[in-house]
Design a protein around this motif. Structure first.
Motif, PDB file in Angstrom:
ATOM      1  N   VAL A  51      -2.530   2.167   4.462  1.00 40.64           N
ATOM      2  CA  VAL A  51      -2.254   3.342   2.926  1.00 40.64           C
ATOM      3  C   VAL A  51      -1.703   1.337   2.224  1.00 40.64           C
ATOM      4  O   VAL A  51      -1.999   1.250   0.801  1.00 40.64           O
ATOM      5  N   GLN A  52      -0.380   1.001   2.840  1.00 44.99           N
ATOM      6  CA  GLN A  52       0.858   0.432   2.323  1.00 44.99           C
ATOM      7  C   GLN A  52      -0.569  -1.693   2.018  1.00 44.99           C
ATOM      8  O   GLN A  52      -0.477  -1.829   0.778  1.00 44.99           O
ATOM      9  N   ARG A  53      -1.425  -1.739   3.322  1.00 44.23           N
ATOM     10  CA  ARG A  53      -1.886  -2.809   3.275  1.00 44.23           C
ATOM     11  C   ARG A  53      -3.331  -2.799   1.811  1.00 44.23           C
ATOM     12  O   ARG A  53      -3.720  -3.422   2.304  1.00 44.23           O
ATOM     13  N   LEU A  75      -8.596   1.481  -0.047  1.00 49.30           N
ATOM     14  CA  LEU A  75      -7.074   3.057   0.087  1.00 49.30           C
ATOM     15  C   LEU A  75      -8.096   4.412   0.152  1.00 49.30           C
ATOM     16  O   LEU A  75      -7.846   5.227   1.378  1.00 49.30           O
ATOM     17  N   ALA A  94       1.912   8.736  -0.499  1.00 48.63           N
ATOM     18  CA  ALA A  94       1.722   7.561  -0.255  1.00 48.63           C
ATOM     19  C   ALA A  94      -0.132   7.198  -0.814  1.00 48.63           C
ATOM     20  O   ALA A  94       0.743   6.376  -1.489  1.00 48.63           O
ATOM     21  N   LEU A  95      -0.769   8.058  -0.378  1.00 46.28           N
ATOM     22  CA  LEU A  95      -2.112   7.908  -1.141  1.00 46.28           C
ATOM     23  C   LEU A  95      -1.718   8.120  -2.396  1.00 46.28           C
ATOM     24  O   LEU A  95      -1.921   7.141  -3.664  1.00 46.28           O
ATOM     25  N   ALA A 114       1.047   7.378  -4.549  1.00 40.81           N
ATOM     26  CA  ALA A 114       1.541   5.784  -5.550  1.00 40.81           C
ATOM     27  C   ALA A 114       0.950   5.022  -4.833  1.00 40.81           C
ATOM     28  O   ALA A 114       0.756   4.057  -6.292  1.00 40.81           O
ATOM     29  N   ARG A 115      -0.300   4.821  -4.024  1.00 41.75           N
ATOM     30  CA  ARG A 115      -0.256   3.255  -4.435  1.00 41.75           C
ATOM     31  C   ARG A 115      -1.963   3.353  -4.890  1.00 41.75           C
ATOM     32  O   ARG A 115      -1.857   2.663  -5.359  1.00 41.75           O
ATOM     33  N   LYS A 116      -2.100   4.607  -4.871  1.00 47.98           N
ATOM     34  CA  LYS A 116      -3.268   4.593  -6.199  1.00 47.98           C
ATOM     35  C   LYS A 116      -2.926   3.985  -7.482  1.00 47.98           C
ATOM     36  O   LYS A 116      -3.779   3.931  -8.351  1.00 47.98           O
ATOM     37  N   ALA A 171      -0.617   2.560  -8.369  1.00 42.84           N
ATOM     38  CA  ALA A 171      -0.200   1.160  -8.243  1.00 42.84           C
ATOM     39  C   ALA A 171      -1.214   0.631  -8.347  1.00 42.84           C
ATOM     40  O   ALA A 171      -1.263  -0.790  -8.667  1.00 42.84           O
ATOM     41  N   LEU A 172      -2.098   0.549  -7.603  1.00 39.80           N
ATOM     42  CA  LEU A 172      -3.527  -0.285  -7.887  1.00 39.80           C
ATOM     43  C   LEU A 172      -4.052  -0.925  -9.375  1.00 39.80           C
ATOM     44  O   LEU A 172      -5.089  -0.868  -9.498  1.00 39.80           O
TER      45      LEU A 172
END
Length: 363
Positions: free
Chosen positions: A15-17, A24, A70-71, A73-75, A77-78
Motif C-alpha cells: 500500500v505504501q509503495r 494501489l 491504510a488503503l 489514506a493512501r488513496k 494522498a494519491l
C-alpha cells in the motif's frame, strides 16, 4: 501467527509503495480480493478449534481493518497529488473566444449604455478627470437646495420628482433627478477642500442613474446622465468651451464637428449655455457633422457662486464650470438607436444587434 505478521507487513508495504491509483488497487486486490492473502486467512477459520477460531478470527478482522484504513489514506494522498499535478500542468486560456459553433448562443455583449460609459471614462480620463459616484436616493438639500434650486422651483414639483417617505426627522427624500448632487458631495469633501486650498484643481465626471416622472419614445422614468465638474482658482468659460469641443469631436469621431454655444438658464450655473452639434437630415437620415441643421446634446455653464458658497467654499476665490448630458441620448445619436424604451426591454435580439464585444478596445 507468523503468517499473519508476514501478510500484514507485505500488504501494508505494498500500500505504501503504490505510486498511483492503479498500483494501489492492485495492492488492495492482492490483500482483500477473492484470492487475496487476507481473504485466504479467513477461509482457514473453519478448520480451527472453536477457541482458536475466535482468537484468530479477531486478529484477521483487525488486520483487514488496518489494511482498509491504510488503503483509504493512501488513496486520498494519491488523489490529491494527481489533482495537484493536473492543475500544475493544465492551463485554461480564458481570453480565447468562444468556439464558432457556440459563439452566437453563448457570447455575451456589452449594453450600449455600458459601452458609452466606458467611452466617457476614456475620453475624459485623458483630460485628467476622475470618476465620482454617489447614492441614487438623495435628501432634498443635496438634490435641490445645495444646487441653488429654491423651494418654489418647478423642478421640485410632484410631476417631475419621485418623492419617497421622509426620514424620521422630517427630511424630504427623493430619487435623485440628476447626478449633480454628487458634485455638491464632492465639493463638501474635506480632502477636496484641502486640495483646493493648497492650489489643486478638482476634475470629476459623475455617470449614473437618474429618475424623473416621464415616459415616451425619448424619455423614461429611469435614465442615465453624466455630469462634469472642474473647480479651481482660474478656470473660465474658455476652458469650458475647449473641453466640450474636444469631447464632442472625440466621442462622435468627427474631427471638424461644428459646435455652437447658446445662452440658456440653469439654476446651478451662471452664465449658462446649451451646446448644439452640427448635423444634416439628408434623405430623412440623421448625419452628425457639417450640415444645415443643429442638434442640442448637453447643458453647461460656470458654477453658480451660490453653489460654491453652499458647499463651504468662497466664490471670490474659487470658480469652475460644469456640464451634463444624457448618456442614453448620446448613445442613440452615435449608434443610430431610434427608441429609448428599447434600452430597457431586456430583448436579447436587440442587445445582440446593438451590443458590443467585451473584448473590443474602447478607443
Amino acid at each position: 501467527m507468523t503468517d499473519l505478521s508476514t501478510i500484514r507487513d507485505e500488504a501494508l508495504g505494498a500500500v505504501q509503495r503504490a505510486a498511483d491509483l492503479a498500483a494501489l488497487d492492485a495492492a488492495r486486490v492482492a490483500a482483500l480480493g477473492k484470492k487475496g492473502s487476507v481473504t485466504g486467512l479467513m477461509k482457514t477459520l473453519g478448520g480451527l478449534a472453536p477457541d482458536q477460531r475466535k482468537e484468530f478470527g479477531a486478529r484477521v478482522n483487525q488486520l483487514k481493518g488496518e489494511i482498509e484504513v491504510a488503503l483509504e489514506a493512501r488513496k486520498s494522498a494519491l488523489s490529491a497529488s494527481a489533482l495537484a499535478a493536473k492543475l500544475s500542468n493544465e492551463r485554461v486560456d480564458v481570453s480565447l473566444p468562444a468556439r464558432p459553433e457556440f459563439a452566437s448562443a453563448r457570447e455575451g455583449t456589452l449594453h450600449p449604455v455600458g459601452q458609452v460609459m466606458d467611452e466617457l471614462a476614456a475620453i475624459f480620463g485623458e483630460m485628467g478627470f476622475t470618476w465620482a459616484d454617489g447614492p441614487d436616493i438623495e435628501d432634498d438639500w443635496h438634490n435641490f437646495t445645495a444646487l441653488n434650486i429654491p423651494p418654489d422651483h418647478p423642478a421640485r414639483q410632484m410631476q417631475d420628482t419621485f418623492y419617497l417617505p421622509p426620514r424620521a426627522d422630517g427630511t424630504p427624500i427623493v430619487l435623485r433627478t440628476h447626478t449633480s448632487p454628487v458634485q455638491a458631495r464632492t465639493m463638501l469633501d474635506e480632502l477636496v477642500q484641502k486640495m483646493l486650498h493648497d492650489g489643486g484643481s478638482l476634475r470629476v465626471i459623475v455617470p449614473g442613474r437618474t429618475f424623473r416622472i416621464d415616459s415616451d419614445a425619448t424619455h423614461t422614468p429611469m435614465f442615465h446622465q453624466v455630469e462634469g465638474l472642474v473647480l479651481d482658482r482660474t478656470t473660465h468659460m474658455g476652458h469650458l468651451k475647449g473641453c466640450l469641443v474636444d469631447f464632442c469631436r472625440a466621442f462622435f469621431e468627427v474631427d471638424d464637428l461644428p459646435l455652437r454655444f447658446r445662452p440658456s438658464y440653469f439654476p446651478f450655473t451662471e452664465p449658462s449655455a446649451e451646446v448644439d452639434i452640427g448635423c444634416s437630415w439628408k434623405d430623412g437620415e440623421l448625419r452628425i457633422g457639417a450640415g444645415d441643421s443643429w442638434l442640442e446634446i448637453l447643458g453647461s455653464g460656470m458654477v453658480h457662486p451660490n453653489v460654491i458658497r453652499n458647499c463651504g467654499l468662497d466664490p471670490a476665490v474659487y470658480q469652475g464650470f460644469a456640464f451634463g448630458m444624457g448618456i442614453d441620448r448620446i448613445a442613440m445619436l452615435k449608434y443610430g438607436i431610434p427608441d429609448l424604451r428599447s434600452f430597457f426591454d431586456s430583448d436579447l435580439r436587440w442587445l445582440r444587434h446593438y451590443g458590443f464585444s467585451a473584448l473590443e478596445s474602447v478607443r
